[in-house]
Write a protein that holds these residues in place. Structure first.
Motif, PDB file in Angstrom:
ATOM      1  N   HIS A   1      51.623   3.772  -0.619  1.00 41.33           N
ATOM      2  CA  HIS A   1      52.219   4.823  -1.252  1.00 41.33           C
ATOM      3  C   HIS A   1      51.506   5.979  -0.868  1.00 41.33           C
ATOM      4  CE1 HIS A   1      54.892   2.659  -3.656  1.00 41.33           C
ATOM      5  NE2 HIS A   1      53.790   1.981  -4.181  1.00 41.33           N
ATOM      6  N   ASN A   2      50.222   6.309  -0.672  1.00 37.42           N
ATOM      7  CA  ASN A   2      49.540   7.228  -0.063  1.00 37.42           C
ATOM      8  C   ASN A   2      48.842   6.902   1.081  1.00 37.42           C
ATOM      9  OD1 ASN A   2      49.354   7.837  -3.440  1.00 37.42           O
ATOM     10  ND2 ASN A   2      50.274   9.483  -2.238  1.00 37.42           N
ATOM     11  N   PRO A   3      49.656   6.661   2.293  1.00 36.68           N
ATOM     12  CA  PRO A   3      49.040   6.153   3.553  1.00 36.68           C
ATOM     13  C   PRO A   3      47.915   7.165   4.100  1.00 36.68           C
ATOM     14  CG  PRO A   3      51.120   6.902   3.820  1.00 36.68           C
ATOM     15  CD  PRO A   3      50.733   6.898   2.436  1.00 36.68           C
ATOM     16  N   PHE A   4      47.044   6.533   4.676  1.00 36.42           N
ATOM     17  CA  PHE A   4      45.965   7.247   5.290  1.00 36.42           C
ATOM     18  C   PHE A   4      46.580   7.488   6.752  1.00 36.42           C
ATOM     19  CE2 PHE A   4      41.989   5.747   2.873  1.00 36.42           C
ATOM     20  CZ  PHE A   4      42.348   6.307   1.849  1.00 36.42           C
ATOM     21  N   VAL A   5      46.765   8.631   7.154  1.00 36.93           N
ATOM     22  CA  VAL A   5      47.209   8.714   8.577  1.00 36.93           C
ATOM     23  C   VAL A   5      46.288   9.134   9.594  1.00 36.93           C
ATOM     24  CG1 VAL A   5      49.544   9.769   7.732  1.00 36.93           C
ATOM     25  CG2 VAL A   5      47.672  11.367   8.019  1.00 36.93           C
ATOM     26  N   ARG A   6      44.956   9.352   9.040  1.00 32.83           N
ATOM     27  CA  ARG A   6      43.763   9.481  10.039  1.00 32.83           C
ATOM     28  C   ARG A   6      42.451   9.131   9.289  1.00 32.83           C
ATOM     29  NH1 ARG A   6      39.602  13.243  10.460  1.00 32.83           N
ATOM     30  NH2 ARG A   6      40.181  14.246   8.563  1.00 32.83           N
ATOM     31  N   SER A   7      41.734   8.502  10.264  1.00 33.83           N
ATOM     32  CA  SER A   7      40.651   7.838   9.452  1.00 33.83           C
ATOM     33  C   SER A   7      39.258   7.941  10.709  1.00 33.83           C
ATOM     34  CB  SER A   7      40.480   6.649   8.759  1.00 33.83           C
ATOM     35  OG  SER A   7      40.933   5.629   9.670  1.00 33.83           O
ATOM     36  N   GLU A   8      38.228   8.674  10.638  1.00 34.37           N
ATOM     37  CA  GLU A   8      37.370   8.798  11.621  1.00 34.37           C
ATOM     38  C   GLU A   8      35.904   8.502  10.967  1.00 34.37           C
ATOM     39  OE1 GLU A   8      37.502  12.707  13.407  1.00 34.37           O
ATOM     40  OE2 GLU A   8      39.558  12.404  13.909  1.00 34.37           O
ATOM     41  N   LEU A   9      35.438   7.426  11.562  1.00 40.42           N
ATOM     42  CA  LEU A   9      33.892   7.007  11.075  1.00 40.42           C
ATOM     43  C   LEU A   9      32.909   7.398  11.999  1.00 40.42           C
ATOM     44  CD1 LEU A   9      36.122   4.954   9.888  1.00 40.42           C
ATOM     45  CD2 LEU A   9      34.321   3.155  10.051  1.00 40.42           C
TER      46      LEU A   9
END
Length: 130
Positions: free
Chosen positions: A65-73
């Motif tokens: 429902h609230n997708p993550f569109v970016r993730s940087e580790l």
């Protein structure tokens, strides 16, 4: 990531770092089966929203429902606690899509892994918002 003399990481450290990236990818893509495969049956996730077990998390990921569109580790560190348990820590900067628009977040994350039947699975994942 843990850097050893000579700058080499162990295969286990590389694998666990890749599994963390895979979990964030699965979160972005709404890939519930990946979470089902990578979380132990009794896994616990702790975040600013509270605590949840695998039985709650997998359907939430699938619903997306609230997708993550970016993730940087960044700043990943892997600590082997025993031959069959490990701890991974890092910072994650991510963007969640909401009804009000995209919202940026940052958190410190810790994941505890256990190896069973030659497969590494998440026992605990905890995030501290920054």
């Amino acid at each position: 990531m843990v850097v050893h003399p000579g700058g080499l990481m162990s295969d286990v450290e590389k694998l666990l770092s890749a599994l963390e990236e895979e979990l964030w990818r699965a979160n972005r893509d709404g890939d519930g089966p990946a979470y089902d495969r990578l979380l132990r049956r009794d896994a616990l996730l702790v975040s600013r929203f509270g605590t949840a077990g695998k039985e709650q998390i997998v359907p939430l990921i699938e619903a997306n429902h609230n997708p993550f569109v970016r993730s940087e580790l960044s700043g990943q560190q892997v600590r082997l606690l025993s031959p069959d348990s490990a701890l991974v820590t890092y910072r994650v900067d991510y963007t969640a899509r909401t009804d009000q628009g995209d919202v940026d977040h940052a958190a410190l994350a810790t994941t505890v892994y256990s190896r069973e039947d030659d497969a590494w699975r998440v026992v605990l994942h905890q995030q501290t918002p920054l």
